[in-house]
Design a protein around this motif. Sequence first.
Motif, PDB file in Angstrom:
ATOM      1  N   THR A   1       0.833  -1.361   0.001  1.00 45.64           N
ATOM      2  CA  THR A   1      -0.033   0.124  -0.170  1.00 45.64           C
ATOM      3  C   THR A   1       0.852   1.344   0.053  1.00 45.64           C
ATOM      4  O   THR A   1       0.653   2.210  -0.805  1.00 45.64           O
TER       5      THR A   1
ATOM      6  N   TYR B   1       4.125   1.486  -0.994  1.00 52.44           N
ATOM      7  CA  TYR B   1       4.619   1.478  -2.221  1.00 52.44           C
ATOM      8  C   TYR B   1       3.717   2.380  -3.355  1.00 52.44           C
ATOM      9  O   TYR B   1       4.066   2.897  -4.083  1.00 52.44           O
ATOM     10  N   ASN B   2       2.524   1.798  -3.415  1.00 51.60           N
ATOM     11  CA  ASN B   2       1.358   2.260  -4.566  1.00 51.60           C
ATOM     12  C   ASN B   2       1.223   3.811  -4.159  1.00 51.60           C
ATOM     13  O   ASN B   2       0.945   4.432  -5.135  1.00 51.60           O
TER      14      ASN B   2
ATOM     15  N   LYS C   1       1.722   6.678  -6.804  1.00 52.37           N
ATOM     16  CA  LYS C   1       0.558   7.554  -7.319  1.00 52.37           C
ATOM     17  C   LYS C   1       1.258   9.120  -7.099  1.00 52.37           C
ATOM     18  O   LYS C   1       0.945  10.051  -7.751  1.00 52.37           O
TER      19      LYS C   1
END
Length: 188
Positions: A18, A20-21, A25
């Motif tokens: 989460t 890393y994402n 983003k």
Amino acid sequence: MGAIFWIVLALVLVYAITLYNSLVKVKNAVSKAWANIDVLLKQRHEELPKLVDTCKHYMQYEQSTLEKVTLARARVSEARQSHDISALGLAEGALRSGLGQLFALAESYPELKANEQFLHLQSRISGLENAIADRREFYNESVNINNVAIEQFPGVLLARLFNFKAFDLLKFAAAELGDVNIAQRFKA
């Protein structure tokens, strides 16, 4: 005891994914913000020669101002193409100064002020200037969010591991930050 270990490991893994994402983003938000500025700079880049050409017919004695705008346009283009944010900020300041002087000088040429093409280009470029200013603010906010995210713990661990980089803010020339001297703009 073994089940608790696997549950904790799974939670840590989900959290890392989460995080890393989230870093991906915010990095992509900076790229998107830059792309928005780039589109507007290209549009203005295409409009400026038309404006200079229109003014040349009327402003024979103002060649230095027209050359200043043309040179500043070239510097903005070079900085934009090389993605040199600090050079872009300086070039933008010179271009805005030149445009301000050009529009102020146009007041002395009634035929030019009445020219429909000049009025259209002046309005178009002024609109693009406002849009660029809005997009610069959005870009700087995106850069700030990215830079904070990759410096905060535990994001800094993943940012270093996956080589996430900080971006430079788009800074304005010192001349743009000061008060505008309107009387100076009307001097030839």
